[in-house]
Design a protein around this motif. Structure first.
Motif: not given
Length: 93
Positions: A37-40, A59-64, A50-57
């Motif tokens: 979806r991101l590439q398209k 309990g970590s800080d929220p994505p930018a 969605d990509n940032a959430l998928d790559e985050s750990m």
């Protein structure tokens, strides 16, 4: 000084064993549908989030993407008053 029991030291170790039995799907950034979806559509805010959430750990800080940025105006509900801010800026100068 007495010898330190190596077994006791090993029991205190927090390092994972070589074979943790971890499923590779637990690694971050593995959702291929999000990557497609991101590439398209790289401008899609939802796909970037969605990509940032998928790559985050967990309990970590929220994505930018979830943080308010300087590029958008503050919502009316925030209590931000541009006229009051202008007055504060002039008082400081």
């Amino acid at each position: 000084m007495p010898d330190i029991d190596q077994r006791a030291l090993d029991s205190l170790s927090v390092a994972p064993d070589e074979d943790t039995g971890r499923d590779p799907r637990q690694d971050a950034g593995q959702d291929k549908s999000i990557a497609k979806r991101l590439q398209k559509n790289p401008d899609s805010a939802d796909a970037r989030l969605d990509n940032a959430l998928d790559e985050s750990m967990d309990g970590s800080d929220p994505p930018a993407q979830t943080q308010p940025g300087a590029s958008t105006d503050a919502p009316d509900s925030s209590g931000y008053d541009p006229e009051a801010e202008k007055g504060l800026t002039h008082k400081r100068a």
